[in-house]
Design an enzyme around this catalytic site. Structure first.
Site, short mmCIF file in Angstrom:
data_model
loop_
_atom_site.label_atom_id
_atom_site.label_comp_id
_atom_site.label_asym_id
_atom_site.label_seq_id
_atom_site.Cartn_x
_atom_site.Cartn_y
_atom_site.Cartn_z
N HIS A 121 0.82 -1.21 0.00
CA HIS A 121 0.00 0.00 0.00
C HIS A 121 0.86 1.27 0.00
CE1 HIS A 121 -3.71 1.96 -0.01
NE2 HIS A 121 -4.32 1.39 1.01
N ASP A 138 -2.32 2.18 -4.58
CA ASP A 138 -3.55 2.59 -3.91
C ASP A 138 -4.64 1.54 -4.12
OD1 ASP A 138 -2.40 4.97 -3.06
OD2 ASP A 138 -2.98 6.01 -4.90
#
Length: 408
Positions: free
Chosen positions: A379, A383
Site C-alpha cells: 500500500h 492505492d
C-alpha cells in the site's frame, strides 16, 4: 596423488551453501565431471562435479555442514576404483537396509549415474530401489521421482517385512508421544526470512474478486487437443492468467513497480514469477518478457520449470528478478488465501480452486464455475483504486478471452 575438490562459485551474492547429499562414497569410482555431492543454496540445489577421474577419497565435511565458496570438501585419489565397483552390489541386500541405501547409486555408473538428478537420487536412497531396473518416463527416458515411487510400490510384499518388525517393536515399550527434530534446509530458512521481511517492510493489504471461468474452460476443452498436437504442451489455465496479467500490468504500471529507498522503479517489461512446488520447498522461477510471449510460449516455459523444479535442476539465474508473482494455490485445493509479496516486488496474485457456485446472470440464478482471485499489494506504492482496477481488468480478460487476442 590426491586432487582437491573445492566448493564452486555458486552465483552472484551467494557465498555459502549446505551439504545436502553425498552422491559418491569413499572408494567409489568417479569419472571426470561426474557429480559427487549436492549442495543446497538459498535458491536451488547445485551439484559438485569431480575435476578428474579416479577414486573418491575422504569426505572433508558431513551432510548438513555449511561450506563457503572455495572450501575443501573432498579429495579424489588416483586409480580406477575397481575394488569399489566389485564390492558395491554386496551391501544391497534386503537384510541390511541402511548400507543398501548408501550404496545403491554406485552400480549405476557412467551416463546412467550422471542422468539421475539430486531429487531422484534421494528418492532412490529412501525407497531402496535399484535405478537400473526402473524404466524412466521423463525426458529422453530419464528417471523421475514418480518412477521411483511407483517401482517401490510394486516391490514384492516380502521386501518391507524386515523393516516393519523392528518398527513395531519400540511402540509398546515407549507408550508415549514422539517428536522428531529436523534442521531446516537452507532453502526453507531463506523462504522464512524473506516472507517475514516482506511482512515487516511492506504495508500489505489484500483485495479480492471472483472470476467466472466458463469461457476459458470452454476454450480449453475445444482446443486442447489441437493445441497439444501443434505445440507439444498441454493447454492449462496459467497461460491465460499470465497473459491477462501482463495486459493488466501495462494498464496499471504501479502494480508492476517496486520501491527502492525513496524512489519508485517502473518496469516497461513484465517478468512474471510463477510459484512452483519443489521437493525442498517453494521456488519461484521467472518467465522473462512474458508480455512478448504467446499463450503457447508461456505454457511451454511453465511446463519446463515444473519438470526441472521436481528434478532439482533449475538454475539460480532463473530465480532472479521478477516484477510480479502469480501463485496458484488452487492446484492444492485452496478456496481463498492472502498471498505474501515476494520482495522487492510490490504485488502478488493468488489463484484458487474452481468451484461451481450459484450466481446471478441476467436476473436468473445459474450455476457457474467460479474462482476467487486475491491480490496482495504494497500500500506504500499501490492505492486501493489501482489494485481493484487491476483485478477487474484481469477478470474481464479471463471472462472474455477474446480481449487477450485483440489486446483490449
Amino acid at each position: 596423488m590426491a586432487t582437491e575438490v573445492l566448493v564452486p562459485t555458486l552465483g552472484e551474492s551467494i557465498t555459502e551453501a549446505t551439504v545436502g547429499e553425498w552422491l559418491k562414497q569413499p572408494g567409489d569410482a568417479v569419472a571426470a565431471d561426474e557429480p559427487i555431492a549436492s549442495l543446497e543454496t538459498d535458491k536451488v540445489s547445485v551439484e559438485v562435479p569431480s575435476p578428474v577421474a579416479g577414486v573418491m577419497g575422504q569426505h572433508a565435511v558431513k551432510v548438513g555442514d555449511t561450506v563457503e565458496v572455495g572450501a575443501l570438501i573432498a579429495t579424489i585419489e588416483s586409480g580406477d576404483g575397481a575394488p569399489a565397483k566389485s564390492a558395491a552390489p554386496q551391501p544391497a541386500v534386503t537384510e541390511s537396509p541402511a548400507p543398501a541405501a548408501a550404496s545403491s547409486p554406485a552400480p549405476a555408473q557412467g551416463d546412467a549415474a550422471a542422468a539421475l538428478s539430486p531429487s531422484v537420487r534421494r528418492a532412490v536412497l529412501e525407497h531402496g530401489v535399484d535405478p537400473s531396473t526402473v524404466k524412466g518416463t521423463g525426458k529422453d527416458g530419464r528417471l523421475t521421482k514418480e518412477d521411483v515411487a511407483a517401482a517401490a510400490s510394486t516391490k514384492p510384499a516380502t521386501a518391507p517385512e524386515p523393516q516393519a518388525a523392528p518398527a513395531a517393536a519400540p511402540a509398546p515399550a515407549s507408550g508415549g508421544r514422539k517428536e522428531e527434530r529436523v534442521k531446516m534446509t537452507r532453502l526453507r530458512q531463506t523462504i522464512a526470512k524473506r516472507l517475514k521481511e516482506a511482512q515487516n517492510t511492506a504495508a500489505m493489504l489484500t483485495t479480492f474478486n471472483d472470476v467466472d471461468m466458463t469461457a476459458v474452460i470452454e476454450a480449453r476443452a475445444k482446443y486442447k487437443d489441437l493445441f497439444e498436437k501443434k505445440h507439444g504442451v498441454r493447454l492449462g489455465f496459467m497461460g491465460f492468467f499470465v497473459k491477462a496479467a501482463t495486459m493488466a500490468l501495462k494498464d496499471i504500471p504501479s502494480v508492476n513497480a517496486s520501491v527502492e529507498g525513496d524512489e519508485i522503479v517502473y518496469h516497461d517489461y513484465a517478468d512474471i514469477s510463477v510459484a512452483v512446488s519443489a521437493p525442498n520447498g517453494l521456488v519461484v522461477p521467472v518467465i522473462r518478457d512474458a508480455q512478448d510471449l504467446s499463450v503457447a510460449g508461456i505454457e511451454k516455459t511453465i511446463g519446463d520449470f515444473g519438470r526441472r523444479a521436481k528434478d532439482g535442476t533449475l538454475k539460480m539465474d532463473e530465480m532472479k528478478g521478477g516484477t510480479f508473482t502469480i501463485s496458484n494455490g488452487g492446484v492444492f485445493g485452496s478456496l481463498m488465501s492472502t498471498p505474501i509479496i515476494n520482495p522487492p516486488q510490490s504485488a502478488v496474485l493468488g489463484l484458487h480452486r474452481i468451484e461451481e457456485r450459484p450466481v446471478v446472470r441476467d436476473g436468473l440464478v445459474v450455476v457457474r464455475p467460479m474462482m476467487y482471485l486475491a491480490l496482495s499489494y504494497d500500500h506504500r506504492l499501490i492505492d486501493g483504486r489501482e489494485a481493484v482496477t487491476f483485478l477487474v481488468a484481469l477478470k474481464n480478460a479471463i471472462e472474455d478471452p477474446t480481449r487477450i487476442l485483440i489486446d483490449l
